[in-house]
Scaffold this motif. Structure first.
Motif, short mmCIF file in Angstrom:
data_model
loop_
_atom_site.label_atom_id
_atom_site.label_comp_id
_atom_site.label_asym_id
_atom_site.label_seq_id
_atom_site.Cartn_x
_atom_site.Cartn_y
_atom_site.Cartn_z
N GLY A 119 0.81 -1.22 0.00
CA GLY A 119 0.00 0.00 0.00
C GLY A 119 0.84 1.27 0.00
N THR A 120 0.15 2.38 -0.12
CA THR A 120 0.80 3.70 -0.17
C THR A 120 0.90 4.29 1.23
OG1 THR A 120 -0.12 4.09 -2.38
CG2 THR A 120 0.65 6.02 -1.16
N LEU A 121 2.10 4.66 1.60
CA LEU A 121 2.32 5.22 2.94
C LEU A 121 1.68 6.62 3.02
CD1 LEU A 121 3.64 5.14 5.74
CD2 LEU A 121 5.73 6.05 4.66
N LEU A 122 0.82 6.81 4.02
CA LEU A 122 0.20 8.11 4.24
C LEU A 122 0.88 8.88 5.36
CD1 LEU A 122 -3.59 7.13 3.99
CD2 LEU A 122 -2.14 8.16 2.22
N GLY A 123 1.21 8.21 6.45
CA GLY A 123 1.86 8.89 7.57
C GLY A 123 1.88 7.99 8.78
N LYS A 124 2.12 8.59 9.92
CA LYS A 124 2.19 7.87 11.18
C LYS A 124 0.79 7.77 11.81
CE LYS A 124 6.68 7.27 11.41
NZ LYS A 124 7.32 5.93 11.42
N ALA A 200 -16.04 4.99 1.14
CA ALA A 200 -15.06 4.45 2.09
C ALA A 200 -13.79 4.02 1.37
CB ALA A 200 -15.65 3.29 2.85
N LYS A 201 -12.69 4.14 2.03
CA LYS A 201 -11.39 3.68 1.56
C LYS A 201 -10.83 2.65 2.56
CE LYS A 201 -11.01 6.51 -2.03
NZ LYS A 201 -10.85 6.04 -3.43
N THR A 202 -9.82 1.93 2.12
CA THR A 202 -9.21 0.91 2.99
C THR A 202 -7.81 1.35 3.38
OG1 THR A 202 -10.46 -0.86 1.93
CG2 THR A 202 -8.49 -1.51 3.19
N VAL A 203 -7.55 1.37 4.68
CA VAL A 203 -6.21 1.68 5.18
C VAL A 203 -5.80 0.59 6.17
CG1 VAL A 203 -6.35 4.18 4.87
CG2 VAL A 203 -7.17 3.15 7.01
N THR A 204 -4.49 0.36 6.30
CA THR A 204 -3.94 -0.59 7.26
C THR A 204 -2.90 0.12 8.11
OG1 THR A 204 -2.27 -1.33 5.68
CG2 THR A 204 -4.33 -2.59 5.78
N VAL A 205 -2.72 -0.36 9.32
CA VAL A 205 -1.71 0.18 10.22
C VAL A 205 -0.67 -0.91 10.47
CG1 VAL A 205 -1.25 1.18 12.47
CG2 VAL A 205 -3.39 1.72 11.28
N THR A 206 0.55 -0.71 10.01
CA THR A 206 1.64 -1.68 10.16
C THR A 206 2.86 -0.96 10.70
OG1 THR A 206 0.81 -2.95 8.27
CG2 THR A 206 3.06 -3.41 9.00
N ASN A 207 3.39 -1.48 11.82
CA ASN A 207 4.57 -0.87 12.45
C ASN A 207 4.35 0.62 12.72
OD1 ASN A 207 5.95 -3.37 12.31
ND2 ASN A 207 6.68 -2.90 10.23
N GLY A 208 3.12 0.97 13.09
CA GLY A 208 2.83 2.37 13.42
C GLY A 208 2.62 3.26 12.22
N GLU A 209 2.56 2.65 11.04
CA GLU A 209 2.39 3.44 9.83
C GLU A 209 1.01 3.18 9.21
OE1 GLU A 209 7.04 3.63 8.28
OE2 GLU A 209 5.65 2.17 7.40
N ILE A 210 0.41 4.24 8.66
CA ILE A 210 -0.90 4.10 7.99
C ILE A 210 -0.65 4.02 6.49
CG2 ILE A 210 -3.12 5.18 7.54
CD1 ILE A 210 -2.97 6.55 10.20
#
Length: 214
Positions: A119-124, A200-210
């Motif tokens: 996925g595309t990194l958005l931020g913390k 709606a969009k889909t986001v994931t949180v991995t290692n503190g990153e969205i």
């Protein structure tokens, strides 16, 4: 010339021999007819036995000194008192056995490679306040956190006239063009000229990153 004795002659000889013995001449006439026959049989047996021994000695005795306890020529003498032969060499450890230096052995431990985040990194994740959200205008998405640990994402394009929503405040996503507002929990229209919710969009949180998923 064949001499034939009549029975009467033999009897006469026995009688004469008996008379001679009585006269002290037994040493010469001691053998009677039966003794002569037995002596002849014994002599024949001795002759046959001697011939047999001679023949056997010729076959079974290849070396004359074998009878004296010495081994025949060509024979191999084995010392029966000698201890049994020991193993020629100690068994060598097999490859990979205890004799090997474990520090030099290759590491056979299965290693699990962590999957690369997609996925595309958005931020913390720490950028998203609980009860509020952040608009990522470059990606046209707004991410909210209605309650701690729960992240939501919606398109930031207003469903009224296509303006870009630019603010999250008081639990609402606000559009500056015509005053439309949407819920941070489900993107539904709360006020304004539109009743259409934000997609709606889909986001994931991995290692503190969205990360925004396609």
């Amino acid at each position: 010339m064949t001499i034939t004795h009549e029975p009467s002659d033999l009897l006469t000889d026995d009688a004469a021999a008996k008379q001679s013995c009585e006269a002290g001449a037994c040493a010469r006439f001691a053998l009677n007819r039966r003794g002569l026959l037995r002596g002849a049989a014994a002599a024949g047996t001795a002759v046959v036995a001697g011939a047999g021994l001679s023949a056997c000695g010729h076959i079974l005795d290849p070396n004359e000194n074998a009878a004296d306890g010495a081994p025949p020529s060509g024979a191999t003498v084995t010392d029966m008192t000698a201890p049994p032969a020991t193993a020629s060499a100690a068994a060598k450890p097999m490859s990979g056995g205890a004799g090997m230096d474990a520090s030099k052995m290759p590491d056979q431990t299965m290693k699990t490679t962590a999957a690369m985040p997609t996925g595309t990194l958005l931020g913390k994740a720490s950028q998203i306040p609980v009860g509020g959200g952040v608009v990522f205008a470059n990606h046209q998405v707004v991410v909210t956190q209605p309650k701690a640990g729960t992240y939501k994402a919606f398109s930031s394009v207003c469903t009224h006239a296509g303006c870009q929503c630019n603010e999250v405040a008081s639990g609402m996503i606000n559009c500056p063009c015509h005053g439309a507002s949407f819920s941070i929990s489900d993107g539904s229209a709360l006020q304004g000229p539109t009743q259409t919710p934000l997609p709606a969009k889909t986001v994931t949180v991995t290692n503190g990153e969205i990360r925004l998923q396609a």
